[in-house]
Design an enzyme around this catalytic site. Structure first.
Site, PDB file in Angstrom:
ATOM      1  N   GLY A 159     -11.517 -33.679  19.086  1.00  0.00           N
ATOM      2  CA  GLY A 159     -10.355 -33.125  19.767  1.00  0.00           C
ATOM      3  C   GLY A 159      -9.055 -33.625  19.164  1.00  0.00           C
ATOM      4  O   GLY A 159      -8.121 -32.847  18.924  1.00  0.00           O
ATOM      5  N   PHE A 175     -28.092 -46.817   5.950  1.00  0.00           N
ATOM      6  CA  PHE A 175     -28.356 -46.263   7.271  1.00  0.00           C
ATOM      7  C   PHE A 175     -29.601 -45.388   7.199  1.00  0.00           C
ATOM      8  O   PHE A 175     -29.971 -44.931   6.108  1.00  0.00           O
ATOM      9  CB  PHE A 175     -27.149 -45.444   7.750  1.00  0.00           C
ATOM     10  CG  PHE A 175     -26.526 -45.987   8.997  1.00  0.00           C
ATOM     11  CD1 PHE A 175     -25.682 -47.070   8.944  1.00  0.00           C
ATOM     12  CD2 PHE A 175     -26.805 -45.416  10.236  1.00  0.00           C
ATOM     13  CE1 PHE A 175     -25.106 -47.577  10.100  1.00  0.00           C
ATOM     14  CE2 PHE A 175     -26.232 -45.915  11.388  1.00  0.00           C
ATOM     15  CZ  PHE A 175     -25.383 -46.996  11.325  1.00  0.00           C
ATOM     16  N   GLN A 224     -31.585 -36.280  20.865  1.00  0.00           N
ATOM     17  CA  GLN A 224     -31.969 -37.493  20.134  1.00  0.00           C
ATOM     18  C   GLN A 224     -32.044 -38.734  21.013  1.00  0.00           C
ATOM     19  O   GLN A 224     -31.106 -39.034  21.744  1.00  0.00           O
ATOM     20  CB  GLN A 224     -30.951 -37.765  19.018  1.00  0.00           C
ATOM     21  CG  GLN A 224     -31.240 -39.030  18.228  1.00  0.00           C
ATOM     22  CD  GLN A 224     -30.387 -39.125  16.978  1.00  0.00           C
ATOM     23  OE1 GLN A 224     -29.246 -39.564  17.021  1.00  0.00           O
ATOM     24  NE2 GLN A 224     -30.923 -38.675  15.858  1.00  0.00           N
ATOM     25  N   HIS A 236     -32.070 -42.616  20.539  1.00  0.00           N
ATOM     26  CA  HIS A 236     -31.824 -43.656  19.542  1.00  0.00           C
ATOM     27  C   HIS A 236     -32.898 -44.733  19.720  1.00  0.00           C
ATOM     28  O   HIS A 236     -33.177 -45.132  20.843  1.00  0.00           O
ATOM     29  CB  HIS A 236     -30.426 -44.249  19.748  1.00  0.00           C
ATOM     30  CG  HIS A 236     -29.965 -45.111  18.614  1.00  0.00           C
ATOM     31  ND1 HIS A 236     -30.530 -46.343  18.344  1.00  0.00           N
ATOM     32  CD2 HIS A 236     -29.014 -44.922  17.668  1.00  0.00           C
ATOM     33  CE1 HIS A 236     -29.924 -46.857  17.286  1.00  0.00           C
ATOM     34  NE2 HIS A 236     -29.006 -46.024  16.857  1.00  0.00           N
ATOM     35  N   LEU A 296     -26.300 -49.223  23.326  1.00  0.00           N
ATOM     36  CA  LEU A 296     -26.671 -49.001  21.933  1.00  0.00           C
ATOM     37  C   LEU A 296     -26.640 -50.290  21.116  1.00  0.00           C
ATOM     38  O   LEU A 296     -25.683 -51.049  21.158  1.00  0.00           O
ATOM     39  CB  LEU A 296     -25.688 -47.988  21.324  1.00  0.00           C
ATOM     40  CG  LEU A 296     -25.961 -47.582  19.881  1.00  0.00           C
ATOM     41  CD1 LEU A 296     -27.270 -46.838  19.783  1.00  0.00           C
ATOM     42  CD2 LEU A 296     -24.819 -46.729  19.368  1.00  0.00           C
ATOM     43  N   GLU A 332     -27.889 -48.867  14.468  1.00  0.00           N
ATOM     44  CA  GLU A 332     -28.810 -48.790  13.346  1.00  0.00           C
ATOM     45  C   GLU A 332     -28.335 -49.681  12.201  1.00  0.00           C
ATOM     46  O   GLU A 332     -29.112 -50.050  11.320  1.00  0.00           O
ATOM     47  CB  GLU A 332     -28.850 -47.323  12.883  1.00  0.00           C
ATOM     48  CG  GLU A 332     -30.020 -46.917  12.071  1.00  0.00           C
ATOM     49  CD  GLU A 332     -30.047 -45.394  11.917  1.00  0.00           C
ATOM     50  OE1 GLU A 332     -30.090 -44.703  12.947  1.00  0.00           O
ATOM     51  OE2 GLU A 332     -30.008 -44.923  10.782  1.00  0.00           O
ATOM     52  N   ARG A 358     -34.141 -41.370  12.939  1.00  0.00           N
ATOM     53  CA  ARG A 358     -34.271 -41.880  14.303  1.00  0.00           C
ATOM     54  C   ARG A 358     -35.441 -41.290  15.074  1.00  0.00           C
ATOM     55  O   ARG A 358     -36.078 -41.976  15.862  1.00  0.00           O
ATOM     56  CB  ARG A 358     -32.967 -41.616  15.066  1.00  0.00           C
ATOM     57  CG  ARG A 358     -31.854 -42.489  14.564  1.00  0.00           C
ATOM     58  CD  ARG A 358     -30.536 -42.148  15.211  1.00  0.00           C
ATOM     59  NE  ARG A 358     -29.507 -43.046  14.695  1.00  0.00           N
ATOM     60  CZ  ARG A 358     -28.225 -42.899  14.941  1.00  0.00           C
ATOM     61  NH1 ARG A 358     -27.797 -41.891  15.688  1.00  0.00           N
ATOM     62  NH2 ARG A 358     -27.348 -43.751  14.448  1.00  0.00           N
ATOM     63  N   HIS A 393     -29.363 -40.488  23.461  1.00  0.00           N
ATOM     64  CA  HIS A 393     -28.195 -40.829  22.668  1.00  0.00           C
ATOM     65  C   HIS A 393     -27.336 -39.647  22.258  1.00  0.00           C
ATOM     66  O   HIS A 393     -26.110 -39.700  22.356  1.00  0.00           O
ATOM     67  CB  HIS A 393     -28.677 -41.568  21.422  1.00  0.00           C
ATOM     68  CG  HIS A 393     -27.586 -42.095  20.538  1.00  0.00           C
ATOM     69  ND1 HIS A 393     -26.625 -42.969  21.015  1.00  0.00           N
ATOM     70  CD2 HIS A 393     -27.302 -41.897  19.228  1.00  0.00           C
ATOM     71  CE1 HIS A 393     -25.792 -43.272  20.025  1.00  0.00           C
ATOM     72  NE2 HIS A 393     -26.166 -42.622  18.929  1.00  0.00           N
ATOM     73  N   ARG A 445     -30.399 -35.594  14.158  1.00  0.00           N
ATOM     74  CA  ARG A 445     -29.210 -36.024  13.421  1.00  0.00           C
ATOM     75  C   ARG A 445     -29.450 -37.360  12.720  1.00  0.00           C
ATOM     76  O   ARG A 445     -30.099 -38.245  13.279  1.00  0.00           O
ATOM     77  CB  ARG A 445     -28.025 -36.170  14.376  1.00  0.00           C
ATOM     78  CG  ARG A 445     -26.779 -36.731  13.719  1.00  0.00           C
ATOM     79  CD  ARG A 445     -25.589 -36.747  14.639  1.00  0.00           C
ATOM     80  NE  ARG A 445     -25.674 -37.719  15.720  1.00  0.00           N
ATOM     81  CZ  ARG A 445     -25.511 -39.036  15.567  1.00  0.00           C
ATOM     82  NH1 ARG A 445     -25.304 -39.554  14.382  1.00  0.00           N
ATOM     83  NH2 ARG A 445     -25.585 -39.851  16.625  1.00  0.00           N
ATOM     84  N   SER A 484     -22.554 -38.189  12.881  1.00  0.00           N
ATOM     85  CA  SER A 484     -21.825 -37.671  14.041  1.00  0.00           C
ATOM     86  C   SER A 484     -20.333 -37.909  13.880  1.00  0.00           C
ATOM     87  O   SER A 484     -19.518 -37.016  14.114  1.00  0.00           O
ATOM     88  CB  SER A 484     -22.330 -38.282  15.346  1.00  0.00           C
ATOM     89  OG  SER A 484     -22.085 -39.657  15.380  1.00  0.00           O
ATOM     90  N   LEU A 485     -19.951 -39.131  13.460  1.00  0.00           N
ATOM     91  CA  LEU A 485     -18.526 -39.379  13.215  1.00  0.00           C
ATOM     92  C   LEU A 485     -18.020 -38.432  12.126  1.00  0.00           C
ATOM     93  O   LEU A 485     -16.915 -37.910  12.197  1.00  0.00           O
ATOM     94  CB  LEU A 485     -18.295 -40.842  12.819  1.00  0.00           C
ATOM     95  CG  LEU A 485     -18.467 -41.870  13.953  1.00  0.00           C
ATOM     96  CD1 LEU A 485     -18.312 -43.295  13.422  1.00  0.00           C
ATOM     97  CD2 LEU A 485     -17.462 -41.623  15.077  1.00  0.00           C
TER      98      LEU A 485
END
Lengths: 242, 578
Positions: free
Chosen positions: B16, B115, B235, B237, B247, B250, B281, B351, B393, B398-399
């Site tokens: 956003g 990752f 998902q 996690h 969380l 990872e 994941r 997650h 994912r 995601s970021l």
């Protein structure tokens, strides 16, 4: 174990003055205080007002006064604030901000003061390479200040506001320092009007209450003093030049 | 009260705010958020943002795109994944240039680490692709974008809850929102509306998600005739703190942490011989659950809440303090342990929603399998489905998704509003929302939402979780339908207009119930196992019948299912092994 939550209630539209209401509930001592508040809200009294979101101390929504200390409800375990079965935990809204509803305070002033320090990277020079180069050591100089989640616990803990409501406050100075100590930033002059005045950094008297309460372990008082030194150094340089 | 803007952005997380930054340079833009902007859940993202900078070792966007496609079990739209991987590099540099304090290499460049599922040369071995700022990368992105919004004087409506979408003949005209501080209803008319409301993990009992993650955008859209895509792919996690679901990044495994069962065995050697603990994941989460079910959890009682150990004791206190300080702090606060001394008890936690509001690569919402665009309506970030995550994912994507597609949507909005006509709205457009809220708050006796919420979260966790089968999911659908029936009689206890958070929670519960229904129906329908969707009764992937996106239309109490083609124009689907 059983606990009694003694919560300050206040709806400015309908209540003449704040009052305390007590809720008895059974909790696990390893639960968060926020879990207990949610339990009250969902199963005892839907009208209880408080903010919350992440529930693990990174969003800054649920700062409040718990047994007289400014803390995040989601980072406070019941066993830390209730010694034995039947103990009472007192929960109040943060200080120095108008109560809007129960534990919800109006943070408009807090955020206006935050904005006043120009809390963004100031550097109009074009970037020579893809990224600006910064050494690991330079990066670590302001590391702890990047932790700030603007929860306003330090604002409520600071004793200065009782006599100087215009004080810019610990969080805003931390946010200024985060950029002033960043080798990529050129914004000291732009931030001086907010910082270099009686209600700016010079109001701080080193009570260390902000540092003690910070849920993100920022060395706030030290960063305020370093900011003062930067300003003094700037003035000393100006003195030499004139 | 009616307000007119060119663009309305709903939600103030990464997607956003990035969209707002772009759109506000071209047109009158306002951001609506039910939280203060810096409280959004982007701030909880920990480990990193993926980009093939090649700062530490050789890397290429094409490898990144391929890993994304394979990680998503080939349900990813491949051109979209390629766009994301290519634009990732400039996106990360832009964030750095705008002040984001990334950790640095000894040469002073942006540092990178490993990752799950990110590999060099199409699967050979793990690659260092995740750009990071300690273990609070999301916090830094959110702070940096909000700082830039302050600098650029973006207009915010803080603590406004969106309750309805105003549509006119298939074109979006604006939204209806409740101002939390007063209870007043506002109509915000705009040529373009972007939903960036984040996830909806709160439909599950154990989740890493914030209280605010209730899927408000997807639910509001679904009730106004917009389909939801691939909702069966949710998902879990692998590593949430046992019991709490908080969380544990990872990045702990990226830095060398190891998962161990009660025998101390590094059990991922058996499930993923090449990538080990850094498998994607879905695979790691299933492996953990398989160990627990086999009596190899730490307690060994085979119960659903048994757990396993994430061992980071060999990383050393210095690495933990420099690269994983928040994780260390969470363990100390909530578990009373120091990860330098003791293994962390972990269990999978709900997650991330791969599915959501279907969009094209510009963030434009599409209404059908042919890709017909809904004029004036946009979505980006977790609430959207581009689809770059497919059936599962990868971490750090995601970021990346919200930065890349938030920006693309913002730019498209800037163009679109130049030629779009200003919509005409009236108070009548708020009538459906007004009468709904009036009923909820009419003071009549009725159940409170608390128990309905608990029942929903439990049934979703137990029956529509990591492993699924037809009988369980049918049971879940029946339960959710009964809960939706009970919801019709719910009443808000709080009688005040001022900060009525009780009303807010009841509205959120309605959204979660609708999304739970769509999720369970979509999951029951898909008779195969793919990515995060693991059917005990259909254990194999079935490309012949199911290499297609689901589009679920919520129509009253029913869910009508349709499909959309997957873009496989670059890499042919292959069996997925690591």
């Amino acid at each position: 174990m059983n606990i009694i939550l003694k919560i300050q209630r206040y709806n400015p539209g309908t209540d003449e003055r704040p009052y305390f209401q007590e809720y008895t509930l059974e909790v696990d001592p390893n639960e968060r205080l926020l879990d207990a508040l949610m339990s009250v809200k969902r199963y005892q009294d839907g009208s209880l007002g408080f903010r919350k979101s992440c529930a693990h101390g990174v969003c800054g929504s649920d700062a409040m006064r718990i047994n007289g200390k400014d803390r995040l409800a989601c980072k406070t375990l019941i066993k830390e604030v209730a010694e034995q079965d039947g103990a009472t935990i007192t929960v109040e809204p943060l200080r120095y901000m108008p109560v809007q509803r129960d534990l919800i305070v109006d943070q408009a002033d807090f955020f206006a003061k935050y904005r006043s320090v120009n809390p963004f990277l100031i550097n109009d020079a074009p970037v020579a390479e893809k990224e600006r180069i910064q050494s690991q050591e330079e990066r670590m100089r302001f590391d702890d200040t990047t932790n700030c989640i603007l929860c306003a616990a330090c604002y409520s803990a600071c004793p200065i506001f009782a006599k100087q409501p215009a004080f810019i406050g610990p969080a805003a100075i931390v946010q200024a320092f985060r950029f002033l100590a960043d080798t990529r930033d050129r914004g000291l002059a732009d931030r001086l009007p907010a910082l270099d005045r009686p209600a700016g950094v010079w109001s701080c008297e080193n009570h260390f209450e902000c540092t003690r309460c910070c849920p993100r372990s920022i060395l706030i008082t030290k960063r305020i003093n370093q900011t003062k030194k930067m300003i003094e150094k700037l003035h000393a340089g100006e003195g030499e030049g004139s | 009260m009616i307000h007119q803007f060119d663009a309305i952005i709903v939600g103030s997380g990464g997607a956003g705010l990035y969209a707002a930054l772009e759109a506000s340079q071209r047109c009158r833009t306002a951001v609506l958020s039910k939280l203060y902007p810096i409280r959004s859940h982007t701030g909880a993202a920990q480990g990193g943002i993926g980009a093939a900078l090649g700062n530490v070792e050789e890397d290429k966007p094409d490898w990144h795109a391929f890993d994304t496609v394979k990680g998503g079990d080939y349900l990813v739209d491949q051109q979209a994944a390629r766009i994301m991987a290519e634009e990732a590099i400039q996106a990360v540099y832009d964030l750095e240039n705008r002040g984001l304090p990334f950790n640095r290499t000894p040469e002073g460049r942006i540092d990178q680490r490993r990752f799950g599922g990110h590999t060099r040369n199409f699967g050979e071995a793990p690659v260092k692709r995740a750009c990071y700022a300690a273990d609070r990368t999301g916090h830094m992105i959110l702070q940096t974008l909000y700082q830039q919004c302050i600098k650029n004087e973006v207009a915010f409506f803080d603590e406004f809850q969106v309750v309805d979408l105003v549509m006119d003949n298939g074109t979006c005209k604006g939204v209806v929102a409740v101002e939390l501080s007063t209870g007043a209803l506002h109509i915000l008319a705009a040529k373009a509306v972007l939903f960036a409301t984040g996830g909806f993990g709160r439909m599950y009992k154990i989740t890493s998600n914030a209280f605010a993650n209730t899927g408000d955008g997807p639910a509001v859209c679904a009730r106004r005739g917009i389909p939801l895509q691939d909702m069966e792919f949710y998902q879990f996690h692998p590593t949430g703190i046992m019991g709490l679901g908080i969380l544990i990044s990872e990045a702990v495994r990226g830095e060398g942490g190891i998962l161990r069962n009660r025998a101390g065995e590094r059990f991922m050697e058996r499930y993923s011989p090449t990538l080990l603990d850094l498998a994607p994941r879905d695979i790691v989460a299933r492996s953990i659950l398989t160990e627990v079910r086999a009596g190899q959890g730490i307690r060994g009682d085979r119960r659903i809440d048994d757990y396993i150990h994430l061992d980071a004791t060999h990383l050393g206190r210095d690495t933990l303090m420099r690269k994983l300080p928040d994780i260390t702090s969470f363990c100390k606060t909530y578990l009373g342990i120091d990860p330098a001394d003791a293994p962390i008890p972990v269990l999978p936690t709900a997650h991330y929603a791969m599915g959501g509001i279907p969009t094209d690569i510009h963030g434009c919402v599409v209404r059908d399998g042919a890709g017909t665009v809904v004029q004036g309506l946009y979505a980006a970030g977790e609430c959207a489905c581009v689809s770059v995550h497919g059936a599962n994912r990868l971490g750090t994507n995601s970021l990346l998704d919200l930065v890349v597609f938030g920006r693309r949507a913002g730019r498209h909005i800037g163009d679109y509003v130049q030629q779009a006509a200003a919509p005409s709205v009236s108070e009548a457009d708020a009538e459906p929302a007004r009468s709904w809220i009036a009923r909820l708050t009419d003071g009549r006796p009725g159940p409170h939402g608390g128990h309905i919420l608990e029942d929903m979260k439990l049934v979703m966790m137990e029956k529509v979780g990591i492993y699924r089968n037809a009988a369980d999911m049918q049971n879940a659908i029946d339960t959710i339908q009964a809960l939706r029936e009970r919801y019709r009689t719910v009443r808000v206890q709080d009688r005040s207009k001022t900060f009525n958070t009780d009303l807010l929670e009841v509205i959120e519960l309605g959204n979660l119930l609708d999304l739970s229904l769509v999720t369970a129906v979509s999951a029951l329908n898909r008779q195969e196992s793919r990515g995060a969707h693991s059917r005990e009764d259909f254990p194999e992937r079935n490309d012949t019948q199911w290499l297609k996106h689901t589009l679920a239309h919520l129509e009253g109490d029913a869910v009508r299912l349709d499909y959309k083609t997957v873009d496989t124009s670059i890499w042919e689907p292959k069996p997925r092994t690591y």
